[in-house]
Each structure stands twice: as C-alpha cells, then as structure tokens.
Design an enzyme around this catalytic site. Structure first.
Site, PDB file in Angstrom:
ATOM      1  N   PHE A  79       0.815  -1.221   0.000  1.00 53.55           N
ATOM      2  CA  PHE A  79       0.000   0.000   0.000  1.00 53.55           C
ATOM      3  C   PHE A  79       0.852   1.277   0.000  1.00 53.55           C
ATOM      4  CE2 PHE A  79      -0.076   2.437   3.988  1.00 53.55           C
ATOM      5  CZ  PHE A  79       0.752   1.670   4.777  1.00 53.55           C
ATOM      6  N   LYS A  80       2.142   1.165   0.347  1.00 52.72           N
ATOM      7  CA  LYS A  80       2.978   2.363   0.394  1.00 52.72           C
ATOM      8  C   LYS A  80       3.069   3.047  -0.971  1.00 52.72           C
ATOM      9  CE  LYS A  80       5.376   1.373   4.621  1.00 52.72           C
ATOM     10  NZ  LYS A  80       4.827   0.034   4.974  1.00 52.72           N
ATOM     11  N   ASP A  81       2.847   2.270  -2.041  1.00 52.99           N
ATOM     12  CA  ASP A  81       2.820   2.874  -3.380  1.00 52.99           C
ATOM     13  C   ASP A  81       1.743   3.959  -3.495  1.00 52.99           C
ATOM     14  OD1 ASP A  81       4.818   1.199  -4.465  1.00 52.99           O
ATOM     15  OD2 ASP A  81       3.351  -0.339  -4.978  1.00 52.99           O
TER      16      ASP A  81
END
Ligand SMILES: *Cc1c(COP(=O)(O)O)cnc(C)c1O
Length: 475
Positions: free
Chosen positions: A116-118
């Site tokens: 999810f860091k993208d």
C-alpha cells in the site's frame, strides 16, 4: 492552508515548504492548522466524482483542501499522472471485494511494488519532481529499509529529474523477491547499498549522515519516511473511496480495520474522520509487536527497545515505536503542543513510556475518536489465511490477515467493516506456503524477476564509506 508543529513551535508553513522537510524544527510533526470540513453536499459531490471521473479526480478534490501553493491545473495533472489504471491495475484503483455480508477488503496493493505504500509514494515522486523543478533544486534521498518502504520509494523516484535515491538495506536479509524488486532497477538515479549488518545498522548510518548538518546541506540530503505529511494526506483519499464503494448514501457509517506499525495508515483514517467522513470505528490491528494495542487498551504508551522487537511473519509491522502516533496524541490532548512535547520528548527519553490512563482525554480515544484495537499472532495469521481462502477463495497476505483477524472481533450489525489490504501475498510467500502448502499467485510482470541482473553496491556498516559514496555519485 498553513501547517503547524505538534510540539508548539510558533512558525506556520505552507504545503510546499513542508513537502521537502522531515521533522519540524522543534522535533514535532507537521499537521494542518485545522481539518477542512467536508459537508454533506460536498460528500455527495465527491461520491459522483469518484464514480464518474475516477480516483485521480477524487484525489485532486481532497488534496486541493490541503495544498494552496500549487496551481489547481498543475495539481490535477499531477493526480491524473499518478493514479492511472496502468500503474494501479484497475479503474477503481482501490477496488473493494466482499468477503461476507458486511465485511470487505479494500485493495491498496496493486501498485508497482505490491504494497500500500505505493499509494502515497507514487504521488510523492511526482510532487517532488514538480517542486524541485520549480525551485531549480536537487534532492538526494537517503534511506534505510528492510523491505516495503525502500522499494516503494525507488519505484516512485526512478527516472525522476532532480532526485537521487540512496537506499541502504541489510545484506542478505530481505526476501529474494524483495531483493529482486529493488536491485533489478537499472535507473541511473537509483543506488542500492547492501550493508554488512542488520536493519538497525543501516538506520544508524542514515542518522549519522543526517546529523552531519554540513554534509546534509552540501549534498541536499532528504528523506521520504512515513512522518512526511504528504504521504499521510495521500492516504486520506482511499478512506473516502472505500466509503463510497461500500455505501449508497451519506447517511450510512462504515468502520475500517487497519494493519498498523508506524500508525501512518490509520492516522490518515483519523484525518478522514476529522474531516467529516462518517466513520464509526477505526480498528488498529497490531501483530506481536503490540505497542499500539497496549495503548488503546490501557492508556500506557511504552516504546520497546529494538532488541525487544519481535521478528514476525508480518515484518512491516515490526516496530518498537510508532513514529506517527504523536499526531493523534496531539489531537487527543486538545492540540496542546507543550504537553505533547513533554510526553514525546521528556517522558519518552527519561522513562521510555507515558501514561494517560488517569487522564479524561484518554477515554475520548474511544468515545470521541472511534479508536479500538486488537492484536494478532503468527498462529492467528495462519488460521486467518486458511479460513479466508476456504470461505471466500480470497488469498490475503500476512499483514492483511492481522487486520482481518482483529476486524472480525469488532463487527457491528449494520455497519460495514472495511479491512485495508496492505500487501499482496506473493511478497510474503513463505508464510503462505506454511498456511496453505502452496505458493501464492504471482502477477505476470513479476515472473522470473529473481533471475534479472542486479545493480547493488556492498558496503561495510561505515559512515565514512557511505559519505564518500554519496559525494562520488552527486557529480
Ligand atoms: C508499512 C506497512 C504496514 C504498516 O503501516 P503503518 O502506516 O506503518 O502503520 C502494514 N502492512 C504493510 C504491508 C506495510 O508495508
């Protein structure tokens, strides 16, 4: 919109000033002076924006409330360039899957590095490139990673003008998949440094370089760590998108369950709720490293020594100290900067803990702010992965399994519960094999990446060496 520090510094800054900065000058974290309020008319309009125009335009609506020093036309271009079907794999960008009536999974991990860091880092890359070009400046990002953050940063910054990334990681300690993801990048502005040591050695090297103020200024060293307000702000958007997908009217409430480590992701949920998104509960899920669960159960925040941090099968949540937590405590204490400073500076330094159990404000964490928590263990992860796969045919990763396990303990009739999926199972294949006796599916674009040529420099855990490496590679 102006930004203030959680530790009471009197200076106020605008968005693009704090974008390229880390901590505030007094060691605090930046927050907006007040949370913009989304009234029912706006919420209804945003629902249509997401449905008709899509996620990028919704992101533009949310970000416009926090950024007033980038022209609207430019900001819209940046959002549309960031959140594309091509990069995130679907038109919805964060599609929802129903696991059972009232229980949903929101997919946040279909970006370039499958975590999810993208969602935030891809935006940060485009904001950095835009702002550095406008100023005619350059930035050298120096970081330490044990996996997800480093690869998300590299995939966001690769090929970007004005930015170089120097990413340290512990030699031989990341999974073969994670190593292949990072080390196969051939972009000239990406530098992988494998350090002979553990993650803490990498982190110490980064700190030592950052503490050398002259070196830091001369080589324009910056970071992309999770305390950056722009990352948090980008994450607010998918709480709205999850709400719109799981409800048909703005009279409905939803809850979110969030696998948590540094409290960045769930803090974005707190911000969305403060803006007026109808969120009933924010469920904080931890693994065996239960610093946050302990706080929400007892009112005591007790950081752990890094030697007491468990190595778990949801490694991106293995934290001893939740770096974004200060933002929530600042709000909880009625935005009392002096008190926040005392807790996070004096108390933590002297005692390694602080205790709010006797404080009237603590009860409000639940009653006023909707927080609740739980923890999950390795055995819970295995059981949840198996059960979810056999009940609904959906394979979840180990971090998402922590969220799902705790979510099930807090279901409320009539309130949809949305579990945030924070990574794809392929990133943590070993535990999937342990749970199910089979390898998870691999997206086609990652077939055979372990065999690609690698670009990485091995180095001793030595500050002098990394400094000379950086200076050599900054022309
Ligand atoms: C970073 C990460 C987390 C923890 O998120 P925080 O914002 O630090 O709470 C959870 N799951 C995965 C897969 C991550 O990469």
């Amino acid at each position: 919109m102006k930004y203030l520090s959680t530790r009471g510094h009197t200076e106020r800054k605008r968005f693009c000033e704090i974008l390229l900065e880390g901590l505030a000058p007094d060691g605090g974290l930046y927050l907006p002076e007040s949370y913009p309020q989304v009234d029912p008319t706006t919420l209804a309009r945003w629902r249509k924006v997401y449905q008709d125009a899509g996620y990028a335009d919704l992101a533009f609506e949310v970000l416009s409330l926090y950024i007033d020093d980038i022209p609207a036309d430019d900001l819209l271009v940046i959002c549309r360039k960031t959140y594309t079907e091509e990069v995130f794999g679907s038109k919805a960008i964060v599609p929802l899957t129903q696991l059972q009536p009232g229980l949903y999974l929101e997919a946040l991990s279909n970006g370039p590095t499958l975590a999810f860091k993208d969602m935030a880092m891809q935006l940060l890359g485009n904001l950095f490139e835009y702002e550095l070009a406008r100023r005619g400046e350059e930035l050298n990002i120096l970081g330490a990673t044990s996996g997800d953050t480093g690869s998300a940063a590299e995939y966001a910054m690769r090929g970007k003008k004005g930015v170089r990334v120097f990413m340290t990681s512990p030699f031989g300690r990341m999974s073969p998949f994670q190593q292949a993801q990072m080390f196969s990048l051939m972009d000239e502005n990406i530098f992988n440094i494998a350090v002979d040591g553990v993650f803490d050695d990498c982190q110490d090297m980064v700190k030592a370089v950052s503490n050398d103020l002259e070196f830091k200024r001369k080589y324009r060293i910056g970071t992309v760590n999770s305390i950056n307000w722009a990352r948090l702000m980008a994450q607010v958007v998918y709480y709205f998108a999850g709400y719109f997908q799981s409800t048909t009217s703005n009279a409905q409430q939803v809850s979110f369950a969030v696998p948590s480590g540094n409290f960045g992701n769930v803090c974005a949920g707190h911000v969305a709720r403060m803006m007026g998104l109808p969120i009933a509960q924010l469920v904080v899920a931890t693994n065996e490293n239960d610093v946050l669960d302990e706080f929400f159960r007892t009112g005591v925040y007790r950081v752990r020594a890094s030697a007491d941090t468990h190595e778990t099968s949801s490694p991106s949540m293995d934290i001893s100290k939740a770096s974004n937590f200060e933002r929530f405590v600042f709000d909880l204490l009625g935005r009392d900067g002096a008190r926040t400073q005392d807790l996070f500076d004096a108390q933590l330094r002297q005692h390694g803990r602080f205790d709010l159990s006797g404080d009237a404000a603590f009860a409000q964490a639940v009653t006023r702010y909707g927080f609740i928590s739980g923890k999950s263990t390795h055995a819970d992860r295995l059981a949840t992965i198996r059960q979810t796969f056999s009940d609904s045919g959906v394979l979840v990763d180990t971090h998402t399994a922590d969220g799902l396990k705790v979510a099930r303990e807090h279901l409320q009739a009539g309130v949809p519960m949305i579990v945030l999926e924070t990574a794809l199972p392929i990133k943590f294949a070993q535990t999937i094999v342990e749970a199910l006796g089979r390898e998870p599916d691999r997206p086609a674009r990652f077939e055979g990446i372990e065999a690609l040529p690698k670009r990485v420099t091995r180095m001793a855990a030595d500050v002098g060496q990394i400094k000379s490496y950086i200076s050599e590679h900054c022309r």
